[in-house]
Write a protein that holds these residues in place. Structure first.
Motif, PDB file in Angstrom:
ATOM      1  N   ILE A   5      24.605 -26.214 -34.089  1.00  0.00           N
ATOM      2  CA  ILE A   5      23.395 -26.075 -33.261  1.00  0.00           C
ATOM      3  C   ILE A   5      22.616 -24.819 -33.624  1.00  0.00           C
ATOM      4  N   LEU A   6      23.193 -23.970 -34.457  1.00  0.00           N
ATOM      5  CA  LEU A   6      22.574 -22.681 -34.771  1.00  0.00           C
ATOM      6  C   LEU A   6      21.459 -22.818 -35.798  1.00  0.00           C
ATOM      7  N   PRO A   7      20.437 -21.979 -35.696  1.00  0.00           N
ATOM      8  CA  PRO A   7      19.455 -21.905 -36.776  1.00  0.00           C
ATOM      9  C   PRO A   7      20.138 -21.515 -38.085  1.00  0.00           C
ATOM     10  N   HIS A   8      19.489 -21.847 -39.182  1.00  0.00           N
ATOM     11  CA  HIS A   8      20.117 -21.717 -40.495  1.00  0.00           C
ATOM     12  C   HIS A   8      20.695 -20.317 -40.743  1.00  0.00           C
ATOM     13  N   ARG A   9      19.872 -19.288 -40.572  1.00  0.00           N
ATOM     14  CA  ARG A   9      20.357 -17.929 -40.851  1.00  0.00           C
ATOM     15  C   ARG A   9      21.369 -17.469 -39.799  1.00  0.00           C
ATOM     16  N   ALA A  10      21.155 -17.905 -38.561  1.00  0.00           N
ATOM     17  CA  ALA A  10      22.056 -17.493 -37.480  1.00  0.00           C
ATOM     18  C   ALA A  10      23.452 -18.066 -37.672  1.00  0.00           C
ATOM     19  N   TYR A  11      23.569 -19.234 -38.308  1.00  0.00           N
ATOM     20  CA  TYR A  11      24.900 -19.807 -38.538  1.00  0.00           C
ATOM     21  C   TYR A  11      25.768 -18.843 -39.348  1.00  0.00           C
ATOM     22  N   ILE A  26      42.012 -25.660 -42.314  1.00  0.00           N
ATOM     23  CA  ILE A  26      40.861 -26.562 -42.330  1.00  0.00           C
ATOM     24  C   ILE A  26      39.794 -25.965 -41.420  1.00  0.00           C
ATOM     25  N   VAL A  27      38.551 -25.957 -41.877  1.00  0.00           N
ATOM     26  CA  VAL A  27      37.428 -25.528 -41.046  1.00  0.00           C
ATOM     27  C   VAL A  27      36.482 -26.714 -40.872  1.00  0.00           C
ATOM     28  N   PHE A  28      36.155 -27.018 -39.625  1.00  0.00           N
ATOM     29  CA  PHE A  28      35.269 -28.149 -39.327  1.00  0.00           C
ATOM     30  C   PHE A  28      34.087 -27.664 -38.493  1.00  0.00           C
ATOM     31  N   THR A  29      32.917 -27.602 -39.125  1.00  0.00           N
ATOM     32  CA  THR A  29      31.681 -27.347 -38.403  1.00  0.00           C
ATOM     33  C   THR A  29      30.952 -28.672 -38.261  1.00  0.00           C
ATOM     34  N   LYS A  30      30.857 -29.189 -37.043  1.00  0.00           N
ATOM     35  CA  LYS A  30      30.130 -30.437 -36.824  1.00  0.00           C
ATOM     36  C   LYS A  30      28.658 -30.200 -37.165  1.00  0.00           C
ATOM     37  N   GLY A  31      28.118 -31.072 -38.018  1.00  0.00           N
ATOM     38  CA  GLY A  31      26.757 -30.874 -38.491  1.00  0.00           C
ATOM     39  C   GLY A  31      26.647 -29.804 -39.549  1.00  0.00           C
ATOM     40  N   GLY A  32      27.760 -29.445 -40.172  1.00  0.00           N
ATOM     41  CA  GLY A  32      27.786 -28.296 -41.065  1.00  0.00           C
ATOM     42  C   GLY A  32      27.695 -28.592 -42.551  1.00  0.00           C
ATOM     43  N   ALA A  33      27.416 -29.843 -42.960  1.00  0.00           N
ATOM     44  CA  ALA A  33      27.360 -30.159 -44.390  1.00  0.00           C
ATOM     45  C   ALA A  33      26.315 -29.326 -45.114  1.00  0.00           C
ATOM     46  N   LEU A  34      25.275 -28.924 -44.393  1.00  0.00           N
ATOM     47  CA  LEU A  34      24.230 -28.070 -44.961  1.00  0.00           C
ATOM     48  C   LEU A  34      24.815 -26.808 -45.566  1.00  0.00           C
ATOM     49  N   TRP A  35      25.902 -26.295 -44.961  1.00  0.00           N
ATOM     50  CA  TRP A  35      26.492 -25.023 -45.392  1.00  0.00           C
ATOM     51  C   TRP A  35      27.813 -25.230 -46.151  1.00  0.00           C
ATOM     52  N   ALA A  36      28.018 -26.399 -46.740  1.00  0.00           N
ATOM     53  CA  ALA A  36      29.314 -26.721 -47.353  1.00  0.00           C
ATOM     54  C   ALA A  36      29.743 -25.689 -48.390  1.00  0.00           C
ATOM     55  N   GLU A  37      28.820 -25.255 -49.240  1.00  0.00           N
ATOM     56  CA  GLU A  37      29.193 -24.270 -50.265  1.00  0.00           C
ATOM     57  C   GLU A  37      29.616 -22.954 -49.623  1.00  0.00           C
ATOM     58  N   ASP A  38      28.913 -22.561 -48.581  1.00  0.00           N
ATOM     59  CA  ASP A  38      29.245 -21.304 -47.898  1.00  0.00           C
ATOM     60  C   ASP A  38      30.619 -21.394 -47.239  1.00  0.00           C
ATOM     61  N   ILE A  39      30.900 -22.524 -46.610  1.00  0.00           N
ATOM     62  CA  ILE A  39      32.202 -22.689 -45.953  1.00  0.00           C
ATOM     63  C   ILE A  39      33.311 -22.704 -46.998  1.00  0.00           C
ATOM     64  N   ALA A  40      33.066 -23.366 -48.116  1.00  0.00           N
ATOM     65  CA  ALA A  40      34.077 -23.436 -49.176  1.00  0.00           C
ATOM     66  C   ALA A  40      34.408 -22.056 -49.729  1.00  0.00           C
ATOM     67  N   ALA A  41      33.481 -21.108 -49.589  1.00  0.00           N
ATOM     68  CA  ALA A  41      33.669 -19.783 -50.175  1.00  0.00           C
ATOM     69  C   ALA A  41      34.439 -18.829 -49.272  1.00  0.00           C
ATOM     70  N   ILE A  42      34.780 -19.232 -48.029  1.00  0.00           N
ATOM     71  CA  ILE A  42      35.419 -18.272 -47.110  1.00  0.00           C
ATOM     72  C   ILE A  42      36.935 -18.225 -47.261  1.00  0.00           C
ATOM     73  N   GLY A  43      37.494 -19.114 -48.103  1.00  0.00           N
ATOM     74  CA  GLY A  43      38.930 -19.043 -48.359  1.00  0.00           C
ATOM     75  C   GLY A  43      39.771 -20.109 -47.685  1.00  0.00           C
ATOM     76  N   CYS A  44      39.139 -21.022 -46.938  1.00  0.00           N
ATOM     77  CA  CYS A  44      39.909 -22.113 -46.327  1.00  0.00           C
ATOM     78  C   CYS A  44      40.326 -23.110 -47.402  1.00  0.00           C
ATOM     79  N   ASP A  45      41.304 -23.954 -47.065  1.00  0.00           N
ATOM     80  CA  ASP A  45      41.793 -24.945 -48.026  1.00  0.00           C
ATOM     81  C   ASP A  45      41.033 -26.258 -47.962  1.00  0.00           C
ATOM     82  N   ALA A  46      40.401 -26.533 -46.817  1.00  0.00           N
ATOM     83  CA  ALA A  46      39.702 -27.806 -46.655  1.00  0.00           C
ATOM     84  C   ALA A  46      38.532 -27.643 -45.697  1.00  0.00           C
ATOM     85  N   ILE A  47      37.529 -28.505 -45.907  1.00  0.00           N
ATOM     86  CA  ILE A  47      36.365 -28.562 -45.026  1.00  0.00           C
ATOM     87  C   ILE A  47      36.364 -29.916 -44.331  1.00  0.00           C
TER      88      ILE A  47
END
Length: 360
Positions: free
Chosen positions: A213-219, A246-267
């Motif tokens: 639900i967050l604005p792009h930069r605020a996420y 595993i990290v699951f952000t509902k509606g978070g595909a927009l930030w998939a590369e960013d989430i992949a970079a935080i060190g989790c094993d799965a999105i």
């Protein structure tokens, strides 16, 4: 401690070779199962059920008795964390969760402290240990928590919200106060998940349900930065075995590369994302989990099977290898016909084996 007899789920999260695509479902122990409803009735209410290790174990195992699932997930609720932080969780039938003491005043926010999970959430650790004993090495057990931002939404709104007006107003007017809530909650979540791992959880998942639900930069500032700190603070190995995250952000595909970079094993991905497209973007740095629309399970058995195959085809269209855990794009509905879950599980296991044979 040895891996479970069926360790397909863990191997998929670590992007190791598997014979088929493993499957579990968010909210797989829930009101769509008659046996769950009976246990909940005996408990008296939902919170009693969460706080009884024996009953939590009972309902955790119920879907595994019905279906050939590849993982169990601890039966609990993300809001037990703010309850342990002193906000006073309660439930109203038909309205959902509420807090007696939501965070409204600055002094309430400044007084927020990190609780000791072994003091305030001992019943969760007892449930984890009891479930592990009951599983007897059959399948892995997943522990979980809500994300700091998602927990903060409930803590500040006082319950569920249609527009998240209070937390967004704080974000824009007093970001310092919101950051303080997130700082304290982040440390609480790290301690909580590590306590679950110490008690026997073999993988952990962070539910960032409202990050989308967050604005792009605020996420990045108010959700992702704190998710990264959680992943960095987690116990990575127990008894010689990797504990995947595993990290699951509902509606978070927009930030998939960013989430992949935080060190989790799965999105985890919801149904609005293309698995093939996300795979191309993240370059197999992480495994993917998802992403069937839960409403599919109200369709005919033939449609359920067809749509499940489409999800598997979508992942494999992203290229060979990788790691995929089949799941719904969000929690299963309480009105889901239980027999359609059987169709889903059988289809995923059978068709994923066919795909691997065809590509070998």
């Amino acid at each position: 401690m040895a891996r479970p007899k069926n360790d397909t789920f863990l191997r998929a999260l670590l992007r190791e070779p598997v014979d088929y695509t493993p499957l579990w479902m968010m909210r797989q122990a829930g009101r769509y199962l008659p046996e769950y409803c009976e246990t909940r009735k005996r408990a008296g209410n939902f919170l009693n059920l969460c706080k009884s290790p024996g009953m939590a174990c009972e309902v955790t195992l119920q879907p595994l008795a019905r279906y050939d699932l590849d993982a169990a997930i601890l039966f609990s609720d993300i809001l037990t964390v703010p309850d342990a932080m002193g906000l006073g969780l309660y439930f109203i039938e038909g309205e959902g969760p509420k807090f007696e003491r939501p965070l409204r005043e600055e002094w309430e926010i400044r007084n927020l402290i990190t609780p000791d999970p072994y003091d305030h959430l001992r019943y969760v650790m007892d449930a984890v240990a009891e479930i592990r004993r009951a599983l007897d090495g059959s399948v892995p057990l997943i522990g979980f928590s809500g994300s700091p931002f998602t927990l903060a939404c409930y803590m500040i709104e006082g319950g569920a919200s249609d527009d998240f007006r209070r937390i967004k107003t704080m974000l824009f007017d007093r970001p310092d106060l919101l950051h303080h809530v997130l700082e304290v909650t982040t440390q609480t979540v790290i301690n909580y998940l590590n306590a679950q791992i110490a008690s026997g959880a073999q993988a952990v998942m962070v539910f960032d349900t409202w990050g989308g639900i967050l604005p792009h930069r605020a996420y990045r500032e108010f959700s992702l930065a704190y998710l990264q700190r959680i992943i960095a603070g987690l116990t990575k190995e127990r008894d010689g075995q990797r504990v995947p995250s595993i990290v699951f952000t509902k509606g978070g595909a927009l930030w998939a590369e960013d989430i992949a970079a935080i060190g989790c094993d799965a999105i985890g991905l919801d149904w609005t994302a293309s698995l093939a497209e996300v795979r191309r973007r993240v370059q197999d740095r992480v495994a993917l989990q998802g992403n069937l629309d839960p409403m599919t399970l109200f369709a005919t058995p033939e449609a359920v099977a067809r749509e499940a195959r489409k999800v598997l085809d979508d992942f494999h269209a992203g290229g060979p290898g990788g790691g995929h855990v089949f799941n719904l794009g969000h929690g299963i509905s309480q009105f889901t016909p239980p027999e359609n879950v059987t169709v889903l599980v059988d289809t995923v296991h059978e068709y994923s084996r066919e795909l691997r044979r065809a590509n070998s």
